[in-house]
Motif scaffolding. Structure first.
Motif, mmCIF file in Angstrom:
data_model
loop_
_atom_site.group_PDB
_atom_site.id
_atom_site.type_symbol
_atom_site.label_atom_id
_atom_site.label_comp_id
_atom_site.label_asym_id
_atom_site.label_seq_id
_atom_site.Cartn_x
_atom_site.Cartn_y
_atom_site.Cartn_z
ATOM 1 N N PRO A 158 38.427 47.227 43.021
ATOM 2 C CA PRO A 158 39.751 47.609 42.538
ATOM 3 C C PRO A 158 39.687 48.739 41.504
ATOM 4 O O PRO A 158 38.847 48.720 40.599
ATOM 5 C CB PRO A 158 40.287 46.320 41.905
ATOM 6 C CG PRO A 158 39.567 45.230 42.630
ATOM 7 C CD PRO A 158 38.193 45.775 42.895
ATOM 8 N N ARG A 159 40.536 49.749 41.696
ATOM 9 C CA ARG A 159 40.664 50.848 40.740
ATOM 10 C C ARG A 159 39.312 51.426 40.335
ATOM 11 O O ARG A 159 39.054 51.714 39.168
ATOM 12 C CB ARG A 159 41.431 50.365 39.508
ATOM 13 C CG ARG A 159 42.854 49.914 39.801
ATOM 14 C CD ARG A 159 43.497 49.307 38.582
ATOM 15 N NE ARG A 159 44.904 48.987 38.821
ATOM 16 C CZ ARG A 159 45.605 48.142 38.067
ATOM 17 N NH1 ARG A 159 45.041 47.534 37.044
ATOM 18 N NH2 ARG A 159 46.873 47.914 38.331
ATOM 19 N N ALA A 160 38.447 51.592 41.312
ATOM 20 C CA ALA A 160 37.038 51.890 41.024
ATOM 21 C C ALA A 160 36.836 53.134 40.167
ATOM 22 O O ALA A 160 35.887 53.195 39.376
ATOM 23 C CB ALA A 160 36.267 52.039 42.331
ATOM 24 N N LEU A 161 37.679 54.132 40.304
ATOM 25 C CA LEU A 161 37.452 55.381 39.577
ATOM 26 C C LEU A 161 37.752 55.273 38.089
ATOM 27 O O LEU A 161 37.243 56.069 37.296
ATOM 28 C CB LEU A 161 38.281 56.508 40.192
ATOM 29 C CG LEU A 161 37.922 56.895 41.625
ATOM 30 C CD1 LEU A 161 38.797 58.036 42.099
ATOM 31 C CD2 LEU A 161 36.448 57.277 41.751
ATOM 32 N N THR A 162 38.556 54.295 37.701
ATOM 33 C CA THR A 162 38.944 54.180 36.292
ATOM 34 C C THR A 162 38.617 52.829 35.678
ATOM 35 O O THR A 162 38.737 52.655 34.467
ATOM 36 C CB THR A 162 40.460 54.420 36.131
ATOM 37 O OG1 THR A 162 41.176 53.448 36.922
ATOM 38 C CG2 THR A 162 40.844 55.821 36.591
ATOM 39 N N GLY B 7 44.611 34.765 30.350
ATOM 40 C CA GLY B 7 45.875 34.935 31.063
ATOM 41 C C GLY B 7 45.886 36.074 32.056
ATOM 42 O O GLY B 7 46.903 36.292 32.735
ATOM 43 N N GLY B 8 44.783 36.813 32.169
ATOM 44 C CA GLY B 8 44.720 37.887 33.156
ATOM 45 C C GLY B 8 44.804 37.354 34.570
ATOM 46 O O GLY B 8 44.423 36.214 34.840
ATOM 47 N N VAL B 9 45.294 38.178 35.476
ATOM 48 C CA VAL B 9 45.498 37.722 36.851
ATOM 49 C C VAL B 9 44.662 38.528 37.830
ATOM 50 O O VAL B 9 44.289 39.680 37.579
ATOM 51 C CB VAL B 9 46.981 37.784 37.280
ATOM 52 C CG1 VAL B 9 47.840 36.948 36.344
ATOM 53 C CG2 VAL B 9 47.482 39.224 37.345
ATOM 54 N N ASP C 151 48.869 38.356 48.469
ATOM 55 C CA ASP C 151 50.323 38.437 48.354
ATOM 56 C C ASP C 151 50.867 37.942 47.023
ATOM 57 O O ASP C 151 52.050 38.148 46.732
ATOM 58 C CB ASP C 151 50.984 37.636 49.482
ATOM 59 C CG ASP C 151 50.779 38.273 50.848
ATOM 60 O OD1 ASP C 151 50.415 39.462 50.904
ATOM 61 O OD2 ASP C 151 50.981 37.568 51.861
ATOM 62 N N ALA C 152 50.050 37.258 46.223
ATOM 63 C CA ALA C 152 50.561 36.683 44.974
ATOM 64 C C ALA C 152 49.471 36.704 43.904
ATOM 65 O O ALA C 152 48.285 36.524 44.212
ATOM 66 C CB ALA C 152 51.038 35.251 45.190
ATOM 67 N N PRO C 153 49.870 36.886 42.630
ATOM 68 C CA PRO C 153 48.883 36.872 41.555
ATOM 69 C C PRO C 153 48.496 35.451 41.184
ATOM 70 O O PRO C 153 49.245 34.498 41.434
ATOM 71 C CB PRO C 153 49.620 37.554 40.401
ATOM 72 C CG PRO C 153 51.061 37.204 40.645
ATOM 73 C CD PRO C 153 51.230 37.168 42.140
ATOM 74 N N LEU D 22 42.032 43.657 37.659
ATOM 75 C CA LEU D 22 42.297 43.154 39.009
ATOM 76 C C LEU D 22 43.780 42.864 39.248
ATOM 77 O O LEU D 22 44.151 42.271 40.255
ATOM 78 C CB LEU D 22 41.459 41.901 39.298
ATOM 79 C CG LEU D 22 40.037 42.175 39.798
ATOM 80 C CD1 LEU D 22 39.141 42.655 38.659
ATOM 81 C CD2 LEU D 22 39.427 40.963 40.455
ATOM 82 N N ASP D 23 44.613 43.316 38.345
ATOM 83 C CA ASP D 23 46.058 43.150 38.495
ATOM 84 C C ASP D 23 46.600 44.382 39.212
ATOM 85 O O ASP D 23 47.160 45.287 38.610
ATOM 86 C CB ASP D 23 46.707 42.979 37.122
ATOM 87 C CG ASP D 23 48.196 42.640 37.220
ATOM 88 O OD1 ASP D 23 48.697 42.474 38.347
ATOM 89 O OD2 ASP D 23 48.846 42.550 36.157
ATOM 90 N N THR D 24 46.408 44.403 40.541
ATOM 91 C CA THR D 24 46.675 45.612 41.315
ATOM 92 C C THR D 24 48.014 45.626 42.039
ATOM 93 O O THR D 24 48.320 46.570 42.755
ATOM 94 C CB THR D 24 45.549 45.834 42.344
ATOM 95 O OG1 THR D 24 45.371 44.646 43.119
ATOM 96 C CG2 THR D 24 44.243 46.178 41.642
#
Length: 285
Positions: free
Chosen positions: A106-110, A164-166, A198-200, A257-259
């Protein structure tokens, strides 16, 4: 010809069988493997099994001859992946591959996620390769929680340090189905796609669902990182592994990972596995 690397691995095998289920003739699917014996079942179904190694560019060039579309499943050897992926990319160029699909992060470049740097380097390599590329940035597998679910059901405790991260999880089968959708599309436009469910889900949500299905109280403990590392060491993990697991949680806490969700179902047209479905599967319910 569609070639899948790492074809006897957990994801690669699902992609190969998914291609067959999607109607691709077995003779038009190549399973690229290190050990042909592990692909005997695929060979019995008519899949072309070819032996090559990420560390051996010559073997890769020979294996990729005739390949139109290639799925490069990222290597599993942390610290070696950039060199290995470079060999695959160079071999693909030499073989005239028309499309390369890569499983990234996820978001590998940043991303600050501990897993991201080798994926970032590979994405940059692909961008400079001149090949048409689709990057599939896989979020989190439900299967990553299988041991956690079993332990929480037994002990009534679920610990972590995600604050609390998703994540947006899906099953390996869901991620494989998304790859199959790209590999079999009539026309493919080069793109980078955040592949997610489909869901966090936060760990507290997982604890609550395990409790609901077992009819018990499952307590979620959100720990400071140092306490999390100490807990992991206490249950037998070595220092490096404990630090790695806690670093993953730190990345989740930071939102890496909250994409946003629904990247997989946007490709496949069907919903991804839910938390309740996966917990029930692990618990045998």
């Amino acid at each position: 010809m569609i070639t899948v690397t790492g074809a006897t691995g957990q994801l690669g095998r699902l992609v190969v069988t998914g291609l067959l289920d999607a109607g691709v003739p077995a003779g038009e699917v190549t399973a690229l493997v290190r050990d042909a014996a592990k692909a005997a079942d695929l060979a019995e179904r008519g899949v072309v099994v070819t032996v090559a190694d990420y560390t051996d560019r010559a073997s890769l060039e020979a294996a990729l001859q005739g390949t139109d579309r290639l799925l490069l499943v990222s290597g599993s050897e942390v610290g070696q992946r950039v060199a290995q992926h470079t060999n695959v990319v160079e071999a693909a160029k030499a073989a005239g591959v028309e499309l390369l699909v890569y499983t990234s992060a996820p978001r590998a470049l940043t991303s600050t996620l501990v897993l991201a740097p080798e994926h970032k380097a590979t994405e940059e390599l692909l961008a400079d390769s001149g090949l048409p590329v689709v990057v599939l940035r896989n979020n989190w597998y439900w299967e990553n929680y299988d041991a956690t679910i079993g332990q929480a059901a037994s002990t009534g405790q679920l610990a972590g340090s995600t604050h609390g991260g998703v994540v947006w999880p899906a099953s390996r089968a869901d991620f494989a189905a998304a790859a199959v959708a790209v590999l079999t599309a009539a026309e493919v436009t080069p793109a980078t796609i955040e592949l997610d469910g489909d869901a966090p889900m936060a760990l507290a949500d997982l604890a609550a669902e395990i409790g609901r299905q077992t009819g018990t109280d499952v307590v979620h403990h959100d720990l400071p990182t140092d306490d999390h590392v100490a807990l992991l060491r206490g249950v037998g993990l070595d220092e490096g592994t404990a630090g790695f697991v806690a670093a993953i949680d730190a990345g989740i806490a930071a939102g890496e990972l909250d994409t946003g969700g629904k990247g997989i179902s946007g490709l496949t047209g069907r919903p991804t596995r839910t938390m309740a479905e996966h917990v029930a599967l692990v618990l045998g319910r």
